[in-house]
Motif scaffolding. Structure first.
Motif, short mmCIF file in Angstrom:
data_model
loop_
_atom_site.label_atom_id
_atom_site.label_comp_id
_atom_site.label_asym_id
_atom_site.label_seq_id
_atom_site.Cartn_x
_atom_site.Cartn_y
_atom_site.Cartn_z
N GLN A 22 0.76 -1.20 0.10
CA GLN A 22 -0.07 -0.11 0.02
C GLN A 22 0.92 1.30 0.06
N ILE A 53 -4.18 1.16 -12.51
CA ILE A 53 -5.14 2.11 -12.73
C ILE A 53 -4.30 3.52 -13.25
N GLU A 62 -4.37 -4.91 -10.33
CA GLU A 62 -4.84 -4.13 -11.90
C GLU A 62 -4.38 -2.88 -11.69
N LYS A 118 -9.93 4.99 -0.55
CA LYS A 118 -9.61 3.83 -1.03
C LYS A 118 -8.17 3.41 -1.23
N LEU A 143 -4.52 2.27 -2.32
CA LEU A 143 -3.72 2.04 -3.51
C LEU A 143 -2.53 1.55 -3.30
N TYR A 144 -1.93 0.77 -4.50
CA TYR A 144 -0.74 0.16 -3.99
C TYR A 144 0.34 0.36 -5.25
N LEU A 165 -4.52 -1.27 -8.17
CA LEU A 165 -5.55 -1.69 -6.96
C LEU A 165 -4.88 -3.11 -6.21
N GLU A 166 -5.96 -3.52 -5.18
CA GLU A 166 -5.28 -4.64 -4.62
C GLU A 166 -5.13 -5.80 -5.30
N ASN A 167 -5.97 -5.97 -6.40
CA ASN A 167 -5.88 -7.15 -7.09
C ASN A 167 -4.94 -6.97 -8.20
N PHE A 169 -13.28 6.50 -7.71
CA PHE A 169 -12.52 6.03 -6.52
C PHE A 169 -12.90 6.89 -5.38
#
Length: 171
Positions: A54, A90, A88, A122, A124-125, A84-86, A118
């Motif tokens: 994160q 952005i 993906e 939220k 973000l990573y 995102l956490e998965n 968003f």
């Protein structure tokens, strides 16, 4: 803000358009073509990173950018990919701003991504390989001088290499 000539008057534009307005009619701006030019392949598309951590929390939208408050103790690279956490992607980190102990950064969204989607807070990573220690950006303590080497007496370098009197000129 930048001003661009529109026939009979100046038109103001946003700060991101300032470089275009400064170039004038059909100008190509400063700088050359860079090194190599020929035979240079475009960068290969990167896959998802092995590990992410994160980096911050979404705060609000400014124009087409998402503003993020950094929650990580390390500093992200410019243009680092944001996920995102998965895992993906952005967008990419655009600018870092604010005080050093509580800074923010803007994310330039990828095509098809809307910053409005968003919610505030939220998470973000970022790829954990794209983070630098904060110490790198702080003043470093001076290195103690040992007295060996250096310039020598009076800081003028080696013997006989000082200013000297030289020949008088003129008159």
């Amino acid at each position: 803000q930048a001003r661009a000539w529109t026939g009979s008057s100046y038109k103001t534009s946003c700060c991101y358009c300032a470089s275009a307005a400064a170039m004038g009619k059909g100008g190509k701006g400063k700088g050359g073509k860079g090194k190599g030019g020929k035979g240079k392949r475009p960068p290969e598309p990167e896959g998802p990173p092995e590990e992410i951590e994160q980096v911050g929390e979404a705060q609000h939208v400014c124009e087409e950018f998402l503003i993020v408050k950094c929650t990580n103790s390390r500093v992200p690279h410019f243009n680092a990919r944001i996920f995102l956490e998965n895992k993906e992607q952005i967008g990419n980190l655009d600018e870092i701003f604010g005080p050093i102990n509580q800074y923010y950064f803007s994310v330039k969204m990828m095509e098809g991504m809307k910053p409005e989607s968003f919610k505030q807070g939220k998470a973000l990573y970022i790829d954990n390989q794209k983070l630098l220690p904060l110490q790198r950006f702080l003043p470093q303590p001076g290195i103690a001088k040992t007295g060996k080497g250096g310039k020598g007496k009076d800081g003028k370098g080696k013997k006989g290499k000082g200013k000297g009197k030289g020949k008088s000129k003129g008159k």
